[in-house]
Structures are given as C-alpha cells and as structure tokens.
Design an enzyme around this catalytic site. Structure first.
Site, mmCIF file in Angstrom:
data_model
loop_
_atom_site.group_PDB
_atom_site.id
_atom_site.type_symbol
_atom_site.label_atom_id
_atom_site.label_comp_id
_atom_site.label_asym_id
_atom_site.label_seq_id
_atom_site.Cartn_x
_atom_site.Cartn_y
_atom_site.Cartn_z
ATOM 1 N N TYR A 53 0.837 -1.207 0.000
ATOM 2 C CA TYR A 53 0.000 0.000 0.000
ATOM 3 C C TYR A 53 0.868 1.251 0.000
ATOM 4 C CZ TYR A 53 -4.097 -2.830 1.324
ATOM 5 O OH TYR A 53 -5.119 -3.741 1.357
ATOM 6 N N SER A 233 -13.770 -4.264 0.664
ATOM 7 C CA SER A 233 -14.612 -3.692 -0.389
ATOM 8 C C SER A 233 -16.100 -3.907 -0.119
ATOM 9 C CB SER A 233 -14.239 -4.278 -1.756
ATOM 10 O OG SER A 233 -14.632 -3.424 -2.802
ATOM 11 N N LEU A 240 -21.749 0.941 -4.357
ATOM 12 C CA LEU A 240 -22.988 0.737 -3.608
ATOM 13 C C LEU A 240 -23.451 1.993 -2.867
ATOM 14 C CD1 LEU A 240 -22.355 -2.913 -2.416
ATOM 15 C CD2 LEU A 240 -24.240 -2.134 -3.862
ATOM 16 N N THR A 241 -22.677 3.054 -2.903
ATOM 17 C CA THR A 241 -23.195 4.331 -2.407
ATOM 18 C C THR A 241 -24.169 4.944 -3.399
ATOM 19 O OG1 THR A 241 -21.459 5.679 -3.444
ATOM 20 C CG2 THR A 241 -21.000 4.783 -1.240
ATOM 21 N N GLY A 242 -24.115 4.480 -4.640
ATOM 22 C CA GLY A 242 -24.950 5.033 -5.695
ATOM 23 C C GLY A 242 -24.348 6.224 -6.400
ATOM 24 N N LYS A 243 -23.129 6.628 -5.998
ATOM 25 C CA LYS A 243 -22.580 7.881 -6.551
ATOM 26 C C LYS A 243 -22.155 7.757 -8.012
ATOM 27 C CE LYS A 243 -17.908 7.063 -4.660
ATOM 28 N NZ LYS A 243 -16.921 7.577 -3.671
#
Length: 345
Positions: A53, A233, A240-243
């Site tokens: 990372y 994830s 899945l936030t819809g953004k």
C-alpha cells in the site's frame, strides 16, 4: 462498537476495521493520522495495512508509504498498545507496478522485517498473505479451470512452517490469508492440525451486496472452524453508495484515480446497484447504510474493513456500518440477490 474474537487467537478486534490503502497517494500523512484518531475515538481498535500500500496508484516510489505513516503515528502517540495491527506480505507480483515476494522462508522473513521497521514495532498482531502463491481465480473468474501454477510455486507447507516459526519467535501473534479459496483454507487447517503448526485466524476476501461468493464454501469454514471473514470492499469500490449511477464519476473518486481496477465494470452491475439503492430509499435508509449494515451483520464476518479519503466520509462509514437491518429489509435483499446473483465476483 462491537468487539469480536479473531479466530482462536485470544485477540479481540472491533467489528469495524480501518482500511488504509489510500494513505500515501490519495491521503496525506496528516489526513491518515486524523483518520486513526477518529477511528479510535469511535471505538475502532483494528487497522489493516499491507506492504504494497498504497495502491491508488501503486508505484515504486510510494510502495510501503502507508506503513510508514502508521509507524510515525505510533511513535508520535506512543500508541502501539491501542491498536490491533494487521499487515500483509505481498505474495506473487501483480504486474510491473506491484512487485511481490516469494512466500518461502527468506521471502516472508524479509517482507516482515521491512514491515516491522516501517511500522515502528517489534510485533505484528495479524500477518496476512495478500495473495496465494499458487494460481487462483481472481477478479471475476469463476473457479479454477486448469492447473497453471508457476513452476517454482512455494508449497503451502513451507509457507506455514515459516509463519509458525515467526509466531514462536514473537514477531507475529497470528496469521491470516487473503484472496483465498476454500481449498486453500482447508489445506492450511489440515497442515496446522497434522503438523502441529500455527492455525490460520482469518480470511480477508471481498464481500458485498454485489459479491457474495464467500458464502459458497468459505462461510462454512468461517463458522465451523472459527476462521472469520475480514470483509474488504463492502461498498464495492464505492459503487454501492450510488454515486456512480448514470455514469457519473465524481472528481477524486476511486473510479477517477484508480482506473486499473475494473472488477466492478460488468454489464449487470449498474442495474443491480440501482435496485439496491432504490431498496434502501424505500425503507428510509441511505444506500451506504444498506450496504455496510448488511456486511457488518453477517454471522461469519469478524470485521468489516472500511476505507475513506476524508474524516467526514469515515464518520459516515462507521455510523452506517453499525446500522442493524430489520428482517424485512434482509428479505428484500435476497429477492435482488436472486435476480442478480453476484454480478461482480
């Protein structure tokens, strides 16, 4: 905040884990430290990192920077005893931008020593194998269709022997696997039982409303063998936030800065995501609450890993994770799952 046992290790972790893979690329060191402070204030005691990372993007220049940020927070705050610290050995290379290491004894020992130095500690609580050494299905592949292991693949027995010795030396308290299959978990358990070696404590795999493949095979190991899921994830990279519905890509979002990740770029994903977003609103929920509350509430989940690029986003993710979904919502989720079964494995 809930606290759950990490396998049979005697370690207790918060049911929400702070993910860190954007620290060093999308997040500055000051922002990373602010996230740790907020997480601790909200009861999170569990941090998940990796030697590879940050990955958004991963470059030779920033590789290991996430661990360095955590290490400096530990030194500045004398805070090592306040966190359960998890990190990962990279395992096989994932392309030219993500070099790896062999999961043999020299490879694991070298990777661990470098992580210990960067993290400013003498012991890792949970040391994970980021990827198996052998060929496994990845990102959308369904099952293994042919043997394609590298000629010099490191046997699981050799890897487990090295990890067991590191436990005995006190350099790690426990070990876990990631991106692993049911066969792999079974083999780790068999070898630990037959050879008297350290026992796998956790499985860090993707799990969300768009990818519930963990339930097929692995969930039974999690429940019967106390090898719980560390779900990464849970928002399906933010989908899945819809953004992202309607093809919108907000500036600074994961889809804008990490175009190499195409796991969720599949035909049925937008329709399934739209259905879940509509379901959430029909029940007076935010899509964030539906997605994170679902994962957090599964019986085989030890901890749900959430990542954020701001403290405001992190605050919202923590609150949403702790929402308990009523049975009628869970029943409605199953209807959509039957219509769109795991569109993004």
């Amino acid at each position: 905040m809930e606290y759950r046992p990490l396998g049979r290790t005697g370690i207790t972790v918060s049911s929400v884990c702070l993910g860190t893979m954007t620290w060093g690329s999308q997040n500055s060191e000051a922002e990373a430290h602010a996230q740790i402070d907020l997480a601790l204030a909200r009861g999170i005691n569990f941090l998940d990192a990796a030697e590879g990372y940050p990955v958004t993007p991963s470059t030779p220049e920033n590789r290991g920077r996430t661990e360095e940020y955590i290490g400096r927070w530990i030194m500045q705050n004398r805070g090592r005893d306040r966190i359960v610290l998890a990190t990962k050995a990279a395992g096989p290379a994932r392309g030219p931008s993500m070099p790896g290491n062999r999961l043999d004894r020299p490879g694991i020992e070298a990777a661990l020593d470098n992580s210990l130095r960067r993290l400013a500690t003498d012991c890792i609580d949970l040391y994970q194998l980021h990827w198996p050494a052998r060929k496994v299905p990845v990102f959308g592949e369904r099952g293994l269709h042919q043997m394609a292991d590298p000629a010099d693949v490191v046997p699981i027995a050799e890897t487990l022997g090295a990890l067991s010795d590191l436990v005995q030396l006190g350099k790690i308290r426990a070990f876990g696997v990631s991106n692993e299959t049911a066969w792999g978990v079974s083999e780790f358990l068999r070898l630990s039982r037959d050879e008297g070696l350290a026992r796998v404590a956790s499985i860090q795999n993707a799990y969300s409303l768009l990818n519930r493949t963990f339930e097929i095979g692995l969930s039974e190991f999690a429940l019967r063998e106390d090898v719980g899921l560390l779900a990464y994830s849970p928002l399906a990279a933010g989908h899945l936030t819809g953004k992202y519905l309607g093809g919108v890509i907000p500036p600074g979002s994961r889809l804008e800065v990490a175009k190499q990740f195409v796991r969720y770029d599949v035909p049925q994903q937008p329709d399934a995501t739209a259905r879940y977003a509509a379901l959430a609103r029909a029940f007076g929920l935010d899509p964030l609450e539906l997605a994170l509350g679902f994962v957090h509430g599964r019986s085989f989940v030890t901890s749900s890993i959430i990542g954020a690029t701001s403290v405001e986003q992190l605050e919202a993710d923590i609150a949403a994770s702790l929402v308990k979904l009523p049975q009628d919502v869970l029943d409605a989720i199953e209807v959509i799952q039957r219509l769109y079964p795991d569109p993004c494995p």
